[in-house]
Design a protein around this motif. Sequence first.
Motif, PDB file in Angstrom:
ATOM      1  N   UNK A 126       0.856  -1.177   0.000  1.00 12.18           N
ATOM      2  CA  UNK A 126       0.000   0.000   0.000  1.00 12.18           C
ATOM      3  C   UNK A 126       0.896   1.232   0.000  1.00 12.18           C
ATOM      4  N   UNK A 127       0.562   2.212  -0.836  1.00 14.85           N
ATOM      5  CA  UNK A 127       1.332   3.459  -0.893  1.00 14.85           C
ATOM      6  C   UNK A 127       0.387   4.641  -0.725  1.00 14.85           C
ATOM      7  N   UNK A 128       0.713   5.508   0.222  1.00 17.76           N
ATOM      8  CA  UNK A 128      -0.027   6.746   0.466  1.00 17.76           C
ATOM      9  C   UNK A 128       0.993   7.868   0.582  1.00 17.76           C
ATOM     10  N   UNK A 129       1.098   8.747  -0.413  1.00 16.42           N
ATOM     11  CA  UNK A 129       2.159   9.766  -0.398  1.00 16.42           C
ATOM     12  C   UNK A 129       2.019  10.820   0.689  1.00 16.42           C
ATOM     13  N   UNK A 130       0.798  11.030   1.228  1.00 12.17           N
ATOM     14  CA  UNK A 130       0.624  12.094   2.224  1.00 12.17           C
ATOM     15  C   UNK A 130      -0.381  11.653   3.277  1.00 12.17           C
ATOM     16  N   UNK A 131       0.140  11.260   4.434  1.00 15.52           N
ATOM     17  CA  UNK A 131      -0.697  10.795   5.547  1.00 15.52           C
ATOM     18  C   UNK A 131      -0.461  11.701   6.744  1.00 15.52           C
ATOM     19  N   UNK A 132      -1.495  12.311   7.314  1.00 12.84           N
ATOM     20  CA  UNK A 132      -1.302  13.132   8.515  1.00 12.84           C
ATOM     21  C   UNK A 132      -0.805  12.266   9.667  1.00 12.84           C
ATOM     22  N   UNK A 133       0.265  12.674  10.308  1.00  7.45           N
ATOM     23  CA  UNK A 133       0.822  11.905  11.425  1.00  7.45           C
ATOM     24  C   UNK A 133       1.648  12.857  12.277  1.00  7.45           C
ATOM     25  N   UNK A 134       0.970  13.578  13.161  1.00  7.71           N
ATOM     26  CA  UNK A 134       1.682  14.537  14.012  1.00  7.71           C
ATOM     27  C   UNK A 134       2.709  13.846  14.879  1.00  7.71           C
ATOM     28  N   UNK A 173       3.907   7.167   3.178  1.00 11.29           N
ATOM     29  CA  UNK A 173       3.748   5.865   3.833  1.00 11.29           C
ATOM     30  C   UNK A 173       3.709   4.728   2.820  1.00 11.29           C
ATOM     31  N   UNK A 174       4.517   3.700   3.086  1.00 16.53           N
ATOM     32  CA  UNK A 174       4.487   2.458   2.317  1.00 16.53           C
ATOM     33  C   UNK A 174       4.296   1.312   3.308  1.00 16.53           C
ATOM     34  N   UNK A 175       3.284   0.482   3.062  1.00 11.86           N
ATOM     35  CA  UNK A 175       3.002  -0.693   3.896  1.00 11.86           C
ATOM     36  C   UNK A 175       3.177  -1.942   3.056  1.00 11.86           C
ATOM     37  N   UNK A 176       3.876  -2.928   3.602  1.00 12.09           N
ATOM     38  CA  UNK A 176       4.040  -4.206   2.911  1.00 12.09           C
ATOM     39  C   UNK A 176       3.711  -5.327   3.881  1.00 12.09           C
ATOM     40  N   UNK A 177       2.958  -6.308   3.399  1.00 15.02           N
ATOM     41  CA  UNK A 177       2.618  -7.427   4.265  1.00 15.02           C
ATOM     42  C   UNK A 177       1.741  -8.430   3.544  1.00 15.02           C
ATOM     43  N   UNK A 178       1.479  -9.541   4.198  1.00 13.40           N
ATOM     44  CA  UNK A 178       0.625 -10.597   3.654  1.00 13.40           C
ATOM     45  C   UNK A 178      -0.703 -10.564   4.403  1.00 13.40           C
ATOM     46  N   UNK A 179      -1.764 -10.252   3.683  1.00 10.54           N
ATOM     47  CA  UNK A 179      -3.068 -10.061   4.309  1.00 10.54           C
ATOM     48  C   UNK A 179      -4.183 -10.452   3.351  1.00 10.54           C
ATOM     49  N   UNK A 180      -5.338 -10.720   3.909  1.00 12.92           N
ATOM     50  CA  UNK A 180      -6.551 -10.731   3.105  1.00 12.92           C
ATOM     51  C   UNK A 180      -6.849  -9.292   2.681  1.00 12.92           C
ATOM     52  N   UNK A 181      -7.451  -9.132   1.529  1.00  9.97           N
ATOM     53  CA  UNK A 181      -7.775  -7.782   1.060  1.00  9.97           C
ATOM     54  C   UNK A 181      -8.759  -7.110   2.007  1.00  9.97           C
ATOM     55  N   UNK A 182      -9.752  -7.850   2.495  1.00 10.04           N
ATOM     56  CA  UNK A 182     -10.736  -7.274   3.419  1.00 10.04           C
ATOM     57  C   UNK A 182     -10.065  -6.735   4.668  1.00 10.04           C
ATOM     58  N   UNK A 183      -9.078  -7.467   5.184  1.00  9.50           N
ATOM     59  CA  UNK A 183      -8.385  -7.017   6.392  1.00  9.50           C
ATOM     60  C   UNK A 183      -7.566  -5.764   6.110  1.00  9.50           C
ATOM     61  N   UNK A 184      -6.866  -5.756   4.982  1.00 13.19           N
ATOM     62  CA  UNK A 184      -6.059  -4.586   4.641  1.00 13.19           C
ATOM     63  C   UNK A 184      -6.928  -3.340   4.528  1.00 13.19           C
ATOM     64  N   UNK A 185      -8.081  -3.477   3.889  1.00 12.88           N
ATOM     65  CA  UNK A 185      -8.972  -2.326   3.745  1.00 12.88           C
ATOM     66  C   UNK A 185      -9.515  -1.859   5.086  1.00 12.88           C
ATOM     67  N   UNK A 186      -9.840  -2.803   5.967  1.00 12.74           N
ATOM     68  CA  UNK A 186     -10.356  -2.400   7.280  1.00 12.74           C
ATOM     69  C   UNK A 186      -9.277  -1.706   8.100  1.00 12.74           C
ATOM     70  N   UNK A 187      -8.019  -2.141   7.966  1.00 14.39           N
ATOM     71  CA  UNK A 187      -6.920  -1.457   8.663  1.00 14.39           C
ATOM     72  C   UNK A 187      -6.835   0.000   8.205  1.00 14.39           C
ATOM     73  N   UNK A 188      -6.885   0.207   6.899  1.00 18.08           N
ATOM     74  CA  UNK A 188      -6.783   1.567   6.370  1.00 18.08           C
ATOM     75  C   UNK A 188      -8.001   2.407   6.762  1.00 18.08           C
ATOM     76  N   UNK A 189      -9.170   1.820   6.676  1.00 16.72           N
ATOM     77  CA  UNK A 189     -10.403   2.533   6.966  1.00 16.72           C
ATOM     78  C   UNK A 189     -10.412   3.080   8.394  1.00 16.72           C
ATOM     79  N   UNK A 190      -9.888   2.294   9.329  1.00 12.91           N
ATOM     80  CA  UNK A 190      -9.889   2.708  10.736  1.00 12.91           C
ATOM     81  C   UNK A 190      -8.670   3.553  11.088  1.00 12.91           C
ATOM     82  N   UNK A 191      -7.497   3.164  10.609  1.00 18.74           N
ATOM     83  CA  UNK A 191      -6.266   3.781  11.097  1.00 18.74           C
ATOM     84  C   UNK A 191      -5.922   5.103  10.427  1.00 18.74           C
ATOM     85  N   UNK A 192      -6.361   5.330   9.205  1.00 13.23           N
ATOM     86  CA  UNK A 192      -6.064   6.628   8.587  1.00 13.23           C
ATOM     87  C   UNK A 192      -6.730   7.778   9.358  1.00 13.23           C
ATOM     88  N   UNK A 193      -8.027   7.696   9.670  1.00 15.07           N
ATOM     89  CA  UNK A 193      -8.610   8.756  10.501  1.00 15.07           C
ATOM     90  C   UNK A 193      -8.023   8.791  11.912  1.00 15.07           C
TER      91      UNK A 193
END
Length: 477
Positions: A126-134, A173-193
């Motif tokens: 997963x690649x996100x060029x601009x993630x807020x992270x104070x 941000x670059x994330x690399x790992x072995x996951x189900x797609x559903x799990x990866x999406x739920x991680x992003x959905x919750x952790x980005x906000x």
Amino acid sequence: MPGVLLTLTARSDGTPPATDLGHLLHKHPDRVQRFEQSTGVLHVLYPQADERTCTVALLLEVDPVALVRGRDGKDTSFTLAQHVNDRPYVASSLLAVAMGRVLRSAMAGRCASRPALVDHVWDLEVRLPAVPAAGGSAQVERLFAPLGWDVTATAPPLDPHVPAWGDAPHVDLVLRGRHRVADALSHLYVLLPALDGAKHYWVGPDEVDKLVRVAGGWLADHPAREEIARRSLAHQRSLAADALARLAEVDETVPDDVDDAPAADDVPAVPSLARTRQDAVVAVLREVGARTVVDLGCGEGALVARLLDEGVDRVLGTDVSVRALRAARRRLHLDELPERVRARVDLVQSSVTYTDARVAGFDAAVLMEVVEHVDPPRLPALARAVLGAAAPATLVLTTPNAEHNVRYPALAAGTVRHHDHRFEWTRAELAAWAHDVARTYGYDVELRPVGDDDPEVGPPTQMAVFRRTTTDPQEDR
């Protein structure tokens, strides 16, 4: 128009082909799709799509003016910060909400065209060029790494020409790992906000339901769960407390206090219900002198680990979920245990509604927060398999008390504590079922409260302790 970019890359050895990512996302790799959002437009496209590598890109074009307009189209705020900010450029709740709408089926783990793909574990990036992270890269690492991601978070300088200003409050941000797609999406959905610590919409009690529904499978066991709950719920302490208590119902995890600050007078402390429940089960096993125990529906193995620490001679954990058993194996470090300890424990896949000779012959069996996950028409099969066929000398069963649900302020009336609960019993309903199956299979049963016994609505958890009264488990049938 400003844009927010996310790319998700799946790599494969060809089986299944990486292009099957399109089936999971319900978005064809040969098409560019456009989805209107309340604050802009989300584009979904595939820069690369072949059998070995498939990359999907989500480009959210944010309309800065729409961010500060009310539903009637009028500007609802005159503060400069509403008009000059980083919202149109960074991965925040704007992107999470767009993902939740456009990739809803994928996030829920549904794929009608290729059902077997849902549980496939992919090599993902997963690649996100601009993630807020104070909190910088350390904060990003703290939230994503425990979920199995290899995290690379680079904070650019705020101004390369003025080094004294330090780093920007954003990371590439670059994330690399072995996951189900559903799990990866739920991680992003919750952790980005959560990283952002804010949402672009009002956060109310319904957000607790959403958090438990989306993240219930992994957040309860996350070491930073208090931080995630607090930041996901706009730092509203009462909502975070309720979310943590509900997550403790889902998983065998003890919620700590929401933060180190003293609790407000009108906000109850987060109850350690999972620990209280586990303590109550262990107390019964000590009381009856059980030396061999089968944990039916062991989940990720918290009780199995506790029983090993208690010195139980033999512990068997069973679960219908292969994924849960893998997590239990990791929790127990099963492959690293000394031989004398390894000989005392085993984990096997099994269903509580089917007869299984491997779970028979134990001093005690435990059904801790399991029965409510069984469809009501299958309850007779559960009773027959556990009390009839397995026939432990003692069965300890715990389940939520539906009457106590009114004490969870963010839980809507008439709903259950977790989306996978098929039902939740009142105290009278558990008593009726427990006495009926006890008579059928030759057991006495005692009902006990677990947790604070509220004088009006009873305890949060209720327990039934079955003790076999027949010498031959078959003689009453």
